[in-house]
Design a protein around this motif. Structure first.
Motif, PDB file in Angstrom:
ATOM      1  N   GLU A  27       0.873  -1.173   0.000  1.00 55.35           N
ATOM      2  CA  GLU A  27       0.000   0.000   0.000  1.00 55.35           C
ATOM      3  C   GLU A  27       0.903   1.214   0.000  1.00 55.35           C
ATOM      4  O   GLU A  27       1.888   1.261   0.727  1.00 55.35           O
ATOM      5  CB  GLU A  27      -0.861   0.024   1.260  1.00 55.35           C
ATOM      6  CG  GLU A  27      -2.170  -0.693   1.107  1.00 55.35           C
ATOM      7  CD  GLU A  27      -3.105  -0.352   2.257  1.00 55.35           C
ATOM      8  OE1 GLU A  27      -3.379  -1.267   3.045  1.00 55.35           O
ATOM      9  OE2 GLU A  27      -3.516   0.812   2.353  1.00 55.35           O
ATOM     10  N   PHE A  28       0.586   2.175  -0.822  1.00 53.38           N
ATOM     11  CA  PHE A  28       1.503   3.303  -0.922  1.00 53.38           C
ATOM     12  C   PHE A  28       0.761   4.615  -1.107  1.00 53.38           C
ATOM     13  O   PHE A  28      -0.374   4.651  -1.583  1.00 53.38           O
ATOM     14  CB  PHE A  28       2.487   3.087  -2.076  1.00 53.38           C
ATOM     15  CG  PHE A  28       1.819   2.697  -3.367  1.00 53.38           C
ATOM     16  CD1 PHE A  28       1.340   3.676  -4.218  1.00 53.38           C
ATOM     17  CD2 PHE A  28       1.653   1.363  -3.720  1.00 53.38           C
ATOM     18  CE1 PHE A  28       0.722   3.329  -5.416  1.00 53.38           C
ATOM     19  CE2 PHE A  28       1.036   1.012  -4.907  1.00 53.38           C
ATOM     20  CZ  PHE A  28       0.561   1.987  -5.753  1.00 53.38           C
ATOM     21  N   THR A  29       1.407   5.658  -0.698  1.00 53.49           N
ATOM     22  CA  THR A  29       0.919   7.015  -0.920  1.00 53.49           C
ATOM     23  C   THR A  29       2.112   7.846  -1.371  1.00 53.49           C
ATOM     24  O   THR A  29       3.127   7.897  -0.688  1.00 53.49           O
ATOM     25  CB  THR A  29       0.338   7.609   0.369  1.00 53.49           C
ATOM     26  OG1 THR A  29      -0.663   6.717   0.854  1.00 53.49           O
ATOM     27  CG2 THR A  29      -0.285   8.964   0.108  1.00 53.49           C
ATOM     28  N   TYR A  30       1.981   8.417  -2.523  1.00 53.80           N
ATOM     29  CA  TYR A  30       3.082   9.198  -3.077  1.00 53.80           C
ATOM     30  C   TYR A  30       2.617  10.606  -3.388  1.00 53.80           C
ATOM     31  O   TYR A  30       1.452  10.847  -3.699  1.00 53.80           O
ATOM     32  CB  TYR A  30       3.546   8.591  -4.408  1.00 53.80           C
ATOM     33  CG  TYR A  30       4.435   7.404  -4.276  1.00 53.80           C
ATOM     34  CD1 TYR A  30       5.748   7.548  -3.852  1.00 53.80           C
ATOM     35  CD2 TYR A  30       3.981   6.131  -4.608  1.00 53.80           C
ATOM     36  CE1 TYR A  30       6.579   6.445  -3.754  1.00 53.80           C
ATOM     37  CE2 TYR A  30       4.804   5.030  -4.515  1.00 53.80           C
ATOM     38  CZ  TYR A  30       6.102   5.198  -4.087  1.00 53.80           C
ATOM     39  OH  TYR A  30       6.915   4.106  -3.999  1.00 53.80           O
ATOM     40  N   THR A  31       3.548  11.484  -3.347  1.00 54.02           N
ATOM     41  CA  THR A  31       3.297  12.783  -3.927  1.00 54.02           C
ATOM     42  C   THR A  31       4.412  13.079  -4.927  1.00 54.02           C
ATOM     43  O   THR A  31       5.584  12.911  -4.614  1.00 54.02           O
ATOM     44  CB  THR A  31       3.173  13.878  -2.840  1.00 54.02           C
ATOM     45  OG1 THR A  31       2.731  15.078  -3.459  1.00 54.02           O
ATOM     46  CG2 THR A  31       4.467  14.118  -2.096  1.00 54.02           C
ATOM     47  N   PRO A  32       4.034  13.428  -6.147  1.00 55.36           N
ATOM     48  CA  PRO A  32       5.064  13.695  -7.146  1.00 55.36           C
ATOM     49  C   PRO A  32       5.702  15.066  -6.943  1.00 55.36           C
ATOM     50  O   PRO A  32       5.032  16.014  -6.527  1.00 55.36           O
ATOM     51  CB  PRO A  32       4.291  13.653  -8.472  1.00 55.36           C
ATOM     52  CG  PRO A  32       2.881  13.912  -8.123  1.00 55.36           C
ATOM     53  CD  PRO A  32       2.677  13.554  -6.692  1.00 55.36           C
ATOM     54  N   LEU A  33       6.988  15.143  -7.197  1.00 55.80           N
ATOM     55  CA  LEU A  33       7.710  16.403  -7.060  1.00 55.80           C
ATOM     56  C   LEU A  33       8.509  16.678  -8.323  1.00 55.80           C
ATOM     57  O   LEU A  33       9.039  15.756  -8.937  1.00 55.80           O
ATOM     58  CB  LEU A  33       8.698  16.330  -5.884  1.00 55.80           C
ATOM     59  CG  LEU A  33       8.168  16.309  -4.469  1.00 55.80           C
ATOM     60  CD1 LEU A  33       9.344  16.207  -3.507  1.00 55.80           C
ATOM     61  CD2 LEU A  33       7.348  17.546  -4.170  1.00 55.80           C
ATOM     62  N   ARG A  34       8.588  17.928  -8.674  1.00 53.30           N
ATOM     63  CA  ARG A  34       9.498  18.287  -9.756  1.00 53.30           C
ATOM     64  C   ARG A  34      10.927  18.212  -9.241  1.00 53.30           C
ATOM     65  O   ARG A  34      11.175  18.404  -8.059  1.00 53.30           O
ATOM     66  CB  ARG A  34       9.196  19.693 -10.275  1.00 53.30           C
ATOM     67  CG  ARG A  34       7.945  19.730 -11.095  1.00 53.30           C
ATOM     68  CD  ARG A  34       7.808  21.048 -11.835  1.00 53.30           C
ATOM     69  NE  ARG A  34       6.543  21.071 -12.550  1.00 53.30           N
ATOM     70  CZ  ARG A  34       6.377  20.527 -13.754  1.00 53.30           C
ATOM     71  NH1 ARG A  34       7.384  19.960 -14.371  1.00 53.30           N
ATOM     72  NH2 ARG A  34       5.198  20.548 -14.336  1.00 53.30           N
ATOM     73  N   PRO A  40       8.419  19.633   0.294  1.00 53.22           N
ATOM     74  CA  PRO A  40       7.532  20.256   1.277  1.00 53.22           C
ATOM     75  C   PRO A  40       7.398  19.367   2.504  1.00 53.22           C
ATOM     76  O   PRO A  40       7.770  18.200   2.479  1.00 53.22           O
ATOM     77  CB  PRO A  40       6.210  20.336   0.521  1.00 53.22           C
ATOM     78  CG  PRO A  40       6.258  19.218  -0.458  1.00 53.22           C
ATOM     79  CD  PRO A  40       7.705  18.981  -0.790  1.00 53.22           C
ATOM     80  N   GLU A  41       6.909  19.932   3.574  1.00 52.29           N
ATOM     81  CA  GLU A  41       6.650  19.101   4.746  1.00 52.29           C
ATOM     82  C   GLU A  41       5.416  18.267   4.484  1.00 52.29           C
ATOM     83  O   GLU A  41       4.362  18.788   4.140  1.00 52.29           O
ATOM     84  CB  GLU A  41       6.439  19.987   5.979  1.00 52.29           C
ATOM     85  CG  GLU A  41       7.739  20.503   6.528  1.00 52.29           C
ATOM     86  CD  GLU A  41       7.619  20.932   7.984  1.00 52.29           C
ATOM     87  OE1 GLU A  41       6.702  20.450   8.676  1.00 52.29           O
ATOM     88  OE2 GLU A  41       8.440  21.752   8.397  1.00 52.29           O
ATOM     89  N   LEU A  42       5.588  16.979   4.639  1.00 46.52           N
ATOM     90  CA  LEU A  42       4.504  16.063   4.301  1.00 46.52           C
ATOM     91  C   LEU A  42       4.241  15.119   5.460  1.00 46.52           C
ATOM     92  O   LEU A  42       5.139  14.847   6.252  1.00 46.52           O
ATOM     93  CB  LEU A  42       4.893  15.226   3.073  1.00 46.52           C
ATOM     94  CG  LEU A  42       5.035  15.969   1.748  1.00 46.52           C
ATOM     95  CD1 LEU A  42       5.757  15.105   0.741  1.00 46.52           C
ATOM     96  CD2 LEU A  42       3.680  16.384   1.227  1.00 46.52           C
ATOM     97  N   PRO A  43       3.013  14.635   5.541  1.00 44.86           N
ATOM     98  CA  PRO A  43       2.761  13.592   6.545  1.00 44.86           C
ATOM     99  C   PRO A  43       3.688  12.404   6.309  1.00 44.86           C
ATOM    100  O   PRO A  43       4.099  12.147   5.178  1.00 44.86           O
ATOM    101  CB  PRO A  43       1.307  13.198   6.280  1.00 44.86           C
ATOM    102  CG  PRO A  43       0.726  14.336   5.532  1.00 44.86           C
ATOM    103  CD  PRO A  43       1.841  14.975   4.762  1.00 44.86           C
ATOM    104  N   GLU A  44       4.008  11.705   7.369  1.00 47.67           N
ATOM    105  CA  GLU A  44       4.988  10.631   7.309  1.00 47.67           C
ATOM    106  C   GLU A  44       4.637   9.543   6.302  1.00 47.67           C
ATOM    107  O   GLU A  44       5.500   8.920   5.716  1.00 47.67           O
ATOM    108  CB  GLU A  44       5.122  10.012   8.696  1.00 47.67           C
ATOM    109  CG  GLU A  44       6.504   9.475   9.002  1.00 47.67           C
ATOM    110  CD  GLU A  44       6.583   9.002  10.439  1.00 47.67           C
ATOM    111  OE1 GLU A  44       6.745   7.797  10.635  1.00 47.67           O
ATOM    112  OE2 GLU A  44       6.433   9.843  11.351  1.00 47.67           O
ATOM    113  N   ALA A  45       3.351   9.329   6.084  1.00 46.45           N
ATOM    114  CA  ALA A  45       2.912   8.251   5.200  1.00 46.45           C
ATOM    115  C   ALA A  45       3.228   8.540   3.733  1.00 46.45           C
ATOM    116  O   ALA A  45       3.199   7.641   2.910  1.00 46.45           O
ATOM    117  CB  ALA A  45       1.419   8.021   5.363  1.00 46.45           C
ATOM    118  N   TYR A  46       3.557   9.778   3.422  1.00 48.05           N
ATOM    119  CA  TYR A  46       3.789  10.143   2.033  1.00 48.05           C
ATOM    120  C   TYR A  46       5.228   9.885   1.616  1.00 48.05           C
ATOM    121  O   TYR A  46       6.151  10.354   2.255  1.00 48.05           O
ATOM    122  CB  TYR A  46       3.488  11.626   1.817  1.00 48.05           C
ATOM    123  CG  TYR A  46       2.024  11.941   1.705  1.00 48.05           C
ATOM    124  CD1 TYR A  46       1.209  11.828   2.814  1.00 48.05           C
ATOM    125  CD2 TYR A  46       1.470  12.360   0.506  1.00 48.05           C
ATOM    126  CE1 TYR A  46      -0.137  12.116   2.730  1.00 48.05           C
ATOM    127  CE2 TYR A  46       0.125  12.656   0.418  1.00 48.05           C
ATOM    128  CZ  TYR A  46      -0.678  12.536   1.526  1.00 48.05           C
ATOM    129  OH  TYR A  46      -2.000  12.822   1.436  1.00 48.05           O
TER     130      TYR A  46
END
Ligand SMILES: [Zn+2]
Length: 113
Positions: A27-34, A40-46
């Protein structure tokens, strides 16, 4: 982006060398970044990953990496299915607490003197 990945794989048991089928899941949660973006500060799960120069991601690559990361480091059968599993529960003889000298016995002796 969040999701689940599941795959059926055949691994080689590192105890008996037999092949066995198992499922790996992620199970995964990603946020794409350039590439040049500050994280950025993100929740730990990201987790983050970099997008390419077109701002796109290679989804197959992301999921493949995700599944590979979830492979066991040392694949082994479940004990009951492994030819060598019956030998796995031997830890040698550990004396029960009654047989072991009490580490505080010496204090008891000193007290009596
Ligand atoms: Zn095995």
């Amino acid at each position: 982006m969040s999701g689940q990945a599941r795959a059926q794989v055949t691994l080689q048991c590192q105890r008996c060398n037999e092949l066995f089928d198992t499922a790996i899941e992620s199970e995964f949660t990603y946020t794409p970044l350039r590439e040049d973006a500050e994280a950025p500060e993100l929740p730990e799960a990201y987790d983050t990953f970099e997008v390419d120069e077109f701002g796109e991601i290679n989804l197959v690559q992301v999921i493949e990496d995700e599944l590979i990361l979830n492979l066991p480091l040392v694949p082994v059968h479940e004990n009951e299915h492994c030819a060598e599993g019956k030998y796995d529960m031997s830890f040698g003889d550990i004396p029960t607490t009654d047989e072991r000298p009490n580490p505080f016995a010496i204090l008891e002796e000193l007290k009596r003197k």
